[in-house]
Design a protein around this motif. Structure first.
Motif, PDB file in Angstrom:
ATOM      1  N   CYS A 486      10.055  -2.455   7.087  1.00 21.59           N
ATOM      2  CA  CYS A 486      10.523  -1.235   7.745  1.00 21.59           C
ATOM      3  C   CYS A 486      11.787  -1.539   8.550  1.00 21.59           C
ATOM      4  O   CYS A 486      11.805  -2.453   9.381  1.00 21.59           O
ATOM      5  CB  CYS A 486       9.429  -0.677   8.658  1.00 21.59           C
ATOM      6  SG  CYS A 486       9.957   0.747   9.645  1.00 21.59           S
ATOM      7  N   SER A 487      12.831  -0.765   8.304  1.00 24.85           N
ATOM      8  CA  SER A 487      14.114  -1.013   8.970  1.00 24.85           C
ATOM      9  C   SER A 487      14.073  -0.662  10.451  1.00 24.85           C
ATOM     10  O   SER A 487      14.893  -1.154  11.229  1.00 24.85           O
ATOM     11  CB  SER A 487      15.219  -0.207   8.281  1.00 24.85           C
ATOM     12  OG  SER A 487      14.932   1.185   8.335  1.00 24.85           O
ATOM     13  N   LYS A 488      13.117   0.168  10.858  1.00 25.22           N
ATOM     14  CA  LYS A 488      13.045   0.612  12.256  1.00 25.22           C
ATOM     15  C   LYS A 488      12.380  -0.416  13.170  1.00 25.22           C
ATOM     16  O   LYS A 488      12.637  -0.429  14.374  1.00 25.22           O
ATOM     17  CB  LYS A 488      12.273   1.932  12.338  1.00 25.22           C
ATOM     18  CG  LYS A 488      12.852   3.070  11.499  1.00 25.22           C
ATOM     19  CD  LYS A 488      14.202   3.521  12.003  1.00 25.22           C
ATOM     20  CE  LYS A 488      14.695   4.727  11.218  1.00 25.22           C
ATOM     21  NZ  LYS A 488      16.033   5.171  11.653  1.00 25.22           N
ATOM     22  N   CYS A 489      11.499  -1.243  12.610  1.00 25.18           N
ATOM     23  CA  CYS A 489      10.773  -2.188  13.485  1.00 25.18           C
ATOM     24  C   CYS A 489      10.880  -3.626  12.986  1.00 25.18           C
ATOM     25  O   CYS A 489      10.046  -4.470  13.314  1.00 25.18           O
ATOM     26  CB  CYS A 489       9.305  -1.779  13.605  1.00 25.18           C
ATOM     27  SG  CYS A 489       8.383  -1.752  12.042  1.00 25.18           S
ATOM     28  N   ARG A 490      11.888  -3.905  12.174  1.00 24.27           N
ATOM     29  CA  ARG A 490      12.064  -5.250  11.640  1.00 24.27           C
ATOM     30  C   ARG A 490      12.457  -6.219  12.743  1.00 24.27           C
ATOM     31  O   ARG A 490      13.297  -5.909  13.589  1.00 24.27           O
ATOM     32  CB  ARG A 490      13.127  -5.251  10.548  1.00 24.27           C
ATOM     33  CG  ARG A 490      13.248  -6.574   9.805  1.00 24.27           C
ATOM     34  CD  ARG A 490      14.337  -6.534   8.763  1.00 24.27           C
ATOM     35  NE  ARG A 490      15.665  -6.520   9.375  1.00 24.27           N
ATOM     36  CZ  ARG A 490      16.793  -6.712   8.702  1.00 24.27           C
ATOM     37  NH1 ARG A 490      16.750  -6.897   7.403  1.00 24.27           N
ATOM     38  NH2 ARG A 490      17.946  -6.683   9.316  1.00 24.27           N
ATOM     39  N   ALA A 491      11.848  -7.393  12.723  1.00 26.32           N
ATOM     40  CA  ALA A 491      12.154  -8.409  13.736  1.00 26.32           C
ATOM     41  C   ALA A 491      12.051  -9.790  13.095  1.00 26.32           C
ATOM     42  O   ALA A 491      11.253 -10.013  12.181  1.00 26.32           O
ATOM     43  CB  ALA A 491      11.196  -8.307  14.922  1.00 26.32           C
ATOM     44  N   ASN A 524       7.511   5.192  12.029  1.00 26.06           N
ATOM     45  CA  ASN A 524       8.235   5.379  10.767  1.00 26.06           C
ATOM     46  C   ASN A 524       7.477   4.812   9.574  1.00 26.06           C
ATOM     47  O   ASN A 524       7.542   5.346   8.465  1.00 26.06           O
ATOM     48  CB  ASN A 524       9.612   4.713  10.868  1.00 26.06           C
ATOM     49  CG  ASN A 524      10.440   4.890   9.618  1.00 26.06           C
ATOM     50  OD1 ASN A 524      10.711   6.014   9.188  1.00 26.06           O
ATOM     51  ND2 ASN A 524      10.855   3.788   9.007  1.00 26.06           N
ATOM     52  N   CYS A 525       6.749   3.706   9.793  1.00 24.49           N
ATOM     53  CA  CYS A 525       6.017   3.053   8.703  1.00 24.49           C
ATOM     54  C   CYS A 525       4.509   3.198   8.856  1.00 24.49           C
ATOM     55  O   CYS A 525       3.741   2.469   8.203  1.00 24.49           O
ATOM     56  CB  CYS A 525       6.403   1.584   8.608  1.00 24.49           C
ATOM     57  SG  CYS A 525       6.070   0.631  10.107  1.00 24.49           S
ATOM     58  N   ASN A 526       4.082   4.109   9.719  1.00 24.46           N
ATOM     59  CA  ASN A 526       2.652   4.331   9.969  1.00 24.46           C
ATOM     60  C   ASN A 526       1.930   3.056  10.402  1.00 24.46           C
ATOM     61  O   ASN A 526       0.774   2.819  10.049  1.00 24.46           O
ATOM     62  CB  ASN A 526       1.970   4.908   8.725  1.00 24.46           C
ATOM     63  CG  ASN A 526       2.425   6.314   8.409  1.00 24.46           C
ATOM     64  OD1 ASN A 526       2.503   7.159   9.301  1.00 24.46           O
ATOM     65  ND2 ASN A 526       2.747   6.576   7.156  1.00 24.46           N
TER      66      ASN A 526
END
Length: 596
Positions: A486-491, A524-526
């Motif tokens: 997920c691009s919103k929570c990638r770390a 965003n990715c549930n």
């Protein structure tokens, strides 16, 4: 945002067309939109010439041109709409993700009206109402719908899909309605369901009063919003469990009262034209639905269990973008090599992989690269998953004796140029396909194997002589699907040398480390950390060294070694590239390529 205000007193007219466009020479395209497509967007003149003869230069004829160019997939919709914007001197917006959605927009504009004329407001200012349109010619009905705002219209051009997506977001219903449906459900309603088969209706428009219909509609709407591939309705001793397969993984969505089970399955049977009085035998059916203008074909399967009937619905999204080879995310070298194979007049191209790895999508995308107007393209499938215009599609029916082999024999008498066989399951089908390739036909098919080299071995194991395989098979594409981070929570996470070593790096490279990423989980990715999937590909080209290896030995390892020496990159190595780019995780690649 630069905007062009359209006067209320007249329809949109082409404006600021260059002088050279207004006075074309005798050998140029006469229609101004076609000239723009040819000059500025490099669409070949051959594709446009026949339309230029059919269309009058004095009229725009956007609908007719769109039907001929976009719907037939000769010109991408974004290119066509950019040309329309250029013709009218309007701004073109590729997406409407940042559009302002105001409550008064949805209150004043009926959703069906907005979808019918493909428009929706973007912004309301003191000077004007900014509206996204697909067809600048259709301003009269748009102006009628937006008259209450009392503002002049300022139009921008975008694609049909962008407008539909915006309408979808604007009218999206609260999923809490499902709870209201359960509360309003009466068990006695289970046997009172109607038996009529309705025409496909957009579920986002539906306001059925029957609670069980609303429940199923909400369920399908949620599945489409999540891009789920399957919906499972499982019955236990005391409840009904609804699960959806998203990005290849099943997730429990809701737990419903046991009383819902029978009427819900009955409703599914009615939709798919199955016998609701039959509960002791498995049944298969299909239906078609619309959700926010998105057409979805649903294959339904019911199975009797000790706790009641289980139902599984497979959702097949009839999106045109699925069948674009460029948009599948292939590495550039594989894309170019595959396109070179598609230019051949005869031979066999095979796609391998497990169930659910996207083989059918790849085959249709490959067919989409071939001119269907000048070549007779025929398919034999079990079943036909995507019904497309321009292709002759035949569905296998073993009960009537129509097998892949018998259907292929009949197809060869239909003067085909290109044949797609859904699957090579037996020696008979393989031999007929090889005979077709030898006589100048281009044949596509799938084989269920673990790698490209193993696909060649499987044909030999079926009883096909190695010399026939080497002389007809041009290439084998093996593929898997892995989930994207997920691009919103990638770390970034710490590098693990053991994982890198297992992925194929040397000990020195593993110790040096490699950036690894994971998704933490967000809305965003549930909460899964993944959003969407991407393919990992391995293309084996049957070159002369590979042919020699095949004739010497049909062992997969020998063929693979020869292919790697010729430059083939294995799927695991491709997956390692995606891991290093932060596209997916090492765990996803290892799971998908464990046989590598």
């Amino acid at each position: 945002m630069s905007e062009t205000t359209t006067p209320d007193s007249q329809e949109a007219q082409p404006s600021q067309v260059p002088a050279s466009d207004k006075a074309p020479s005798s050998d140029e395209l006469q229609h101004p939109l076609l000239r723009i497509l040819h000059r500025e967007f490099k669409v070949s003149r051959e594709r446009l010439a026949h339309l230029d003869q059919e269309q009058s230069p004095g009229t725009i004829g956007l609908k007719a041109l769109q039907q001929n160019l976009v719907v037939s997939r000769q010109v991408p919709p974004e290119i066509f709409q950019q040309a329309v914007a250029r013709l009218y001197d309007l701004e073109y917006l590729p997406t409407l993700d940042d559009a302002e959605i105001r409550p008064e927009f949805t209150k004043i504009i009926p959703i069906r009206y907005a979808k019918k004329f493909s428009f929706f407001p973007l912004k309301l200012t003191d000077e004007a109402l900014v509206v996204a349109v697909e067809d600048p010619e259709m301003l009269h009905p748009i102006r009628d719908a937006l008259g209450e705002f009392g503002k002049p219209l300022s139009t921008v051009v975008t694609t049909h899909q962008s407008i539909i997506s915006l309408i979808n977001r604007a009218y999206e219903r609260n999923q809490a309605e499902t709870d209201e449906v359960i509360e309003g459900f009466d068990e006695s309603m289970g046997d009172a369901l109607g038996f009529g088969i309705e025409k496909p209706e957009d579920l986002i428009d539906a306001r059925d009063e029957e609670p069980i219909k609303r429940l199923l509609n909400n369920m399908l709407y949620q599945a489409a919003r999540l891009n789920a591939s399957d919906v499972h309705i499982d019955s236990t001793t005391d409840e009904v469990v609804v699960r959806m397969r998203v990005d290849g993984v099943l997730h429990t969505i809701s737990n419903l009262p046991k009383a819902v089970q029978r009427p819900l399955v009955n409703r599914i049977k009615i939709m798919s034209r199955l016998d609701i009085s039959q509960h002791g035998l498995p049944q298969d059916g299909r239906t078609l639905i619309l959700i926010a203008g998105r057409q979805i074909d649903i294959r339904v399967s019911t199975l009797p269990t000790v706790h009641g009937e289980k139902s599984v619905m497979r959702l097949l999204y009839q999106d045109q973008d699925l069948f674009n080879l460029r948009k599948l995310g292939m590495p550039e070298d594989i894309y170019k090599s595959l396109r070179n194979l598609l230019r051949q007049s005869g031979g066999i191209i095979l796609v391998s992989g497990p169930t659910g790895s996207g083989k059918t999508t790849t085959l249709y995308a490959a067919l989409g690269e071939i001119d269907r107007h000048s070549r007779n393209i025929m398919t034999i499938e079990d079943p036909v998953e995507y019904k497309l215009s321009g292709y002759v599609q035949t569905e296998v029916n073993t009960k009537l004796g129509l097998t892949f082999a018998s259907a292929l024999r009949s197809v060869l008498r239909q003067d085909p140029d290109v044949i797609m066989v859904g699957e090579m399951r037996d020696r008979e089908t393989a031999l007929i396909a090889i005979q077709a390739a030898l006589t100048g036909h281009l044949v596509f098919s799938t084989v269920h194997t673990n790698s490209a080299a193993a696909t060649v071995t499987r044909l030999v194991d079926m009883g096909v002589e190695p010399y026939l395989v080497s002389s007809t098979v041009m290439g084998v594409l093996a593929q898997r699907l892995v989930r994207k981070i997920c691009s919103k929570c990638r770390a970034e996470v710490p590098s693990d040398p053991e994982i890198l070593l297992e992925l194929g790096l040397s000990k020195a490279e593993s110790k040096k480390g490699l950036p690894l990423f994971q998704g933490k989980g967000c809305a965003n990715c549930n909460g899964t950390g993944y959003k969407g999937r991407i393919g990992i590909y391995e293309l084996l080209l049957v070159s002369d060294p590979v042919k020699k290896a095949l004739l010497h030995s049909s062992e997969a390892n020998v063929i693979r070694e020869a292919a790697v020496k010729e430059g083939m990159m294995t799927m695991r190595r491709r997956g390692l590239e995606l891991v290093s780019e932060g596209v997916t995780t090492a765990e996803e690649v290892m799971q998908a390529t464990r046989e590598d």
